[in-house]
Design an enzyme around this catalytic site. Sequence first.
Site, PDB file in Angstrom:
ATOM      1  N   ASP A 156     -29.657  46.482  37.885  1.00 45.41           N
ATOM      2  CA  ASP A 156     -29.216  46.161  36.530  1.00 45.41           C
ATOM      3  C   ASP A 156     -30.325  45.577  35.649  1.00 45.41           C
ATOM      4  O   ASP A 156     -30.046  44.919  34.656  1.00 45.41           O
ATOM      5  CB  ASP A 156     -28.064  45.154  36.613  1.00 45.41           C
ATOM      6  CG  ASP A 156     -28.402  43.971  37.505  1.00 45.41           C
ATOM      7  OD1 ASP A 156     -29.604  43.720  37.726  1.00 45.41           O
ATOM      8  OD2 ASP A 156     -27.472  43.298  37.979  1.00 45.41           O
ATOM      9  N   GLU A 175     -27.535  50.657  44.298  1.00 41.82           N
ATOM     10  CA  GLU A 175     -26.714  49.462  44.049  1.00 41.82           C
ATOM     11  C   GLU A 175     -25.902  49.645  42.762  1.00 41.82           C
ATOM     12  O   GLU A 175     -25.908  48.810  41.857  1.00 41.82           O
ATOM     13  CB  GLU A 175     -27.567  48.193  43.972  1.00 41.82           C
ATOM     14  CG  GLU A 175     -26.740  46.935  44.213  1.00 41.82           C
ATOM     15  CD  GLU A 175     -27.549  45.658  44.120  1.00 41.82           C
ATOM     16  OE1 GLU A 175     -27.816  45.080  45.177  1.00 41.82           O
ATOM     17  OE2 GLU A 175     -27.908  45.243  43.008  1.00 41.82           O
ATOM     18  N   GLU A 195     -27.761  42.047  32.116  1.00 45.65           N
ATOM     19  CA  GLU A 195     -27.582  42.912  33.297  1.00 45.65           C
ATOM     20  C   GLU A 195     -26.264  43.693  33.294  1.00 45.65           C
ATOM     21  O   GLU A 195     -26.224  44.851  33.711  1.00 45.65           O
ATOM     22  CB  GLU A 195     -27.687  42.081  34.580  1.00 45.65           C
ATOM     23  CG  GLU A 195     -29.098  41.617  34.928  1.00 45.65           C
ATOM     24  CD  GLU A 195     -29.496  40.334  34.213  1.00 45.65           C
ATOM     25  OE1 GLU A 195     -28.721  39.856  33.363  1.00 45.65           O
ATOM     26  OE2 GLU A 195     -30.591  39.810  34.489  1.00 45.65           O
ATOM     27  N   HIS A 202     -32.312  30.130  38.755  1.00 43.25           N
ATOM     28  CA  HIS A 202     -33.174  30.531  37.645  1.00 43.25           C
ATOM     29  C   HIS A 202     -32.458  31.363  36.604  1.00 43.25           C
ATOM     30  O   HIS A 202     -33.032  31.748  35.606  1.00 43.25           O
ATOM     31  CB  HIS A 202     -34.353  31.348  38.183  1.00 43.25           C
ATOM     32  CG  HIS A 202     -33.933  32.677  38.727  1.00 43.25           C
ATOM     33  ND1 HIS A 202     -33.507  32.837  40.011  1.00 43.25           N
ATOM     34  CD2 HIS A 202     -33.843  33.891  38.139  1.00 43.25           C
ATOM     35  CE1 HIS A 202     -33.197  34.108  40.204  1.00 43.25           C
ATOM     36  NE2 HIS A 202     -33.376  34.768  39.091  1.00 43.25           N
ATOM     37  N   ARG A 210     -30.703  33.209  33.687  1.00 44.73           N
ATOM     38  CA  ARG A 210     -30.812  32.963  32.249  1.00 44.73           C
ATOM     39  C   ARG A 210     -29.604  32.211  31.689  1.00 44.73           C
ATOM     40  O   ARG A 210     -29.744  31.253  30.938  1.00 44.73           O
ATOM     41  CB  ARG A 210     -30.933  34.320  31.549  1.00 44.73           C
ATOM     42  CG  ARG A 210     -31.449  34.278  30.127  1.00 44.73           C
ATOM     43  CD  ARG A 210     -31.422  35.693  29.553  1.00 44.73           C
ATOM     44  NE  ARG A 210     -32.332  36.592  30.248  1.00 44.73           N
ATOM     45  CZ  ARG A 210     -33.535  36.937  29.806  1.00 44.73           C
ATOM     46  NH1 ARG A 210     -33.973  36.454  28.669  1.00 44.73           N
ATOM     47  NH2 ARG A 210     -34.308  37.764  30.475  1.00 44.73           N
ATOM     48  N   HIS A 258     -38.734  28.955  40.434  1.00 47.16           N
ATOM     49  CA  HIS A 258     -39.035  30.130  39.615  1.00 47.16           C
ATOM     50  C   HIS A 258     -40.154  29.779  38.624  1.00 47.16           C
ATOM     51  O   HIS A 258     -40.356  28.609  38.309  1.00 47.16           O
ATOM     52  CB  HIS A 258     -37.765  30.535  38.857  1.00 47.16           C
ATOM     53  CG  HIS A 258     -37.808  31.902  38.271  1.00 47.16           C
ATOM     54  ND1 HIS A 258     -38.156  32.133  36.974  1.00 47.16           N
ATOM     55  CD2 HIS A 258     -37.540  33.113  38.821  1.00 47.16           C
ATOM     56  CE1 HIS A 258     -38.095  33.441  36.740  1.00 47.16           C
ATOM     57  NE2 HIS A 258     -37.722  34.062  37.845  1.00 47.16           N
TER      58      HIS A 258
END
Lengths: 365, 266
Positions: free
Chosen positions: A96, A118, A132, A205, A207, A238
């Site tokens: 994604d 996937e 995503e 991490h 967003r 990250h």
Amino acid sequence: MKKVLVIFGTRPEAIKMCPLVIELKSRSQLETIVCVTGQHKQMLNQVLDVFGIAPDYDLAIMKENQTLFDVTNSILENVRGILLGEKPDLVLVHGDTTTAFTSALASFYLQIPVGHVEAGLRTYDIYSPFPEEFNRQAISIISKFHFTPTVSSLNNLLKEGCDSKSIYVTGNTAIDALKYTLTKSYHHEIFDWLGNDRLILITAHRRENLGQPLVNMFKAIKRVIDEHAELKAVYPIHLNPNVRRVANEIFGNSSRIKIIEPLDVLGFHQFMARSYLILTDSGGIQEEAPSLGKPVLVMRDTTERPEGIEAGTLKLVGTSEEYIYQTFKELITNQEQYNKMAYSSNPYGDGYASQRIVDIIINNL
Amino acid sequence: MNTVKETTKSRIRLSHTYRHLKVEHLRQNLYLWLLILPVLILFMFNYSSLTYMISNLVKSTLSLVIPSSNMIIRSSQFLPYFGNVSFIDLPTAPYNNQLNYITLFISIIMLAFVFTGRRKGHPVSIFVSIGLFVQIISSLFFLFASNDFPYTATIYSELYIKQQVSLWLFFFIILGVLTALLGNGYFLYNIFFLTGIMIYSLVYGVLRYLTYLYILSEVSTIYMAALFFTFGPLFDFLYVTFFYGRYVSRIISVNETKESEDIWEW
């Protein structure tokens, strides 16, 4: 001989695509070309090194403070040239990411078939995860082959009107990757620091968790670690500076929480294998950890991996400090509940997904 | 002149109210503890393998119409200490509005049909009307809230296997106890009855699993409720009651003869 172009750009993508690249390259019926966009350059190279894969094309698009506009423009234009030059019979993208979406879009513009590895994961909330959820839905419209990790993902695609003959349940290639990365000889200095204490592995991490959710998550974790002397936590952090700042503020003065630089995939899998419990907001770990018998607390409000929740290998704990604290503490103190999660079987695969995907490509291309 | 006993006998059969068969407690206990209990334990320790075999068989058969790679045999926790059960994880047929309208229309017409003329009140009509009534409710639900339907073919598949194993356990226990109580002295007949009913239940259970999964995966989930309420667990109790009725009739007819009159007690 049919030509397959594999495109990926982020570290999680690379972890899942490298076993597939190895499998593709082992088949004489196919010519395999690998293109990396370098969406996460530094972390991507670590993974490629571990699997011993040298990309045929490296777009190296990463730059300081890049936005989605930058990434999309750059990949679209660069991939176009590669597609025109190589003329592949199939383009394989994964999951994604913006790399996957833009590469699929470029292939569509040139009417080149796309295989989506996937496929079918959904939250049905277009803004979570962002971007995503949009990316994967858009890739599904474009793709000719949908390789789903589970039957539940297949059902999502059927509901959206995908032709059932184009959907294949293969399992998740993330599980295949464990075959290449787990080794007993691995050692890290942190393991000496851990001694016989229980390792709590943290990754965070995402967003949509930046800001207050991240603060809540870290505070909850710190409270439990402070209350249990037998626990030590490791946070391979990250590169995002917004994540680093919050982590340093909250974990900085704790003697039993170590913030370390990002691990390569080999190292990360060893840490997972050594851990007692994992707290994460990452997607891939939700699939990998159950194969190692590690319970996972998912610090997100939604997950596109409901099979893990149903199978009992994952628990969705959201981003509220109190709820994360209570659930984490319960799992540390209640052995029966811990065992139930640790010994549930992994619904995401058996380690042969790559083999299945390549067989399907050879038989149907 | 007839005795009181003979007069009574001519009007009231030996098996009727206030009488029961004489019981040999030793034989009854041996039957229960040395035969029924060990077989039950054997079953409990082997239902895991049995459900795996059933899932494998059904998966192989369904692979004629559904790609084999899209069906996965999974296991799920069942009774603690006795192991998991296996079931098939398979695709769910997407909802089709047109099919639902057609089904709803046909169900209403058929419901009106079974409630008219000589069919009215007939046992088969009553059975069919239950199924049709459930189907109408199910179709109406899908018409207005298809996205809220919480079940998939996989969830049903898991529930089915768990329900089926529970039924087998329940049937074996209840019929084991009943044959011990009633069939004292009819050892071979009891074994024949118990084995027969378990084999019937096994074959029926597997065929039903196959049929249900085919419908839910290839046709539609709008039929899930009707399938459950018509040929589901209620139907299992129906055929067990039928076989049990035959068994009791047989035991009574054997013991109704004059020679065996002394085995009835008040």
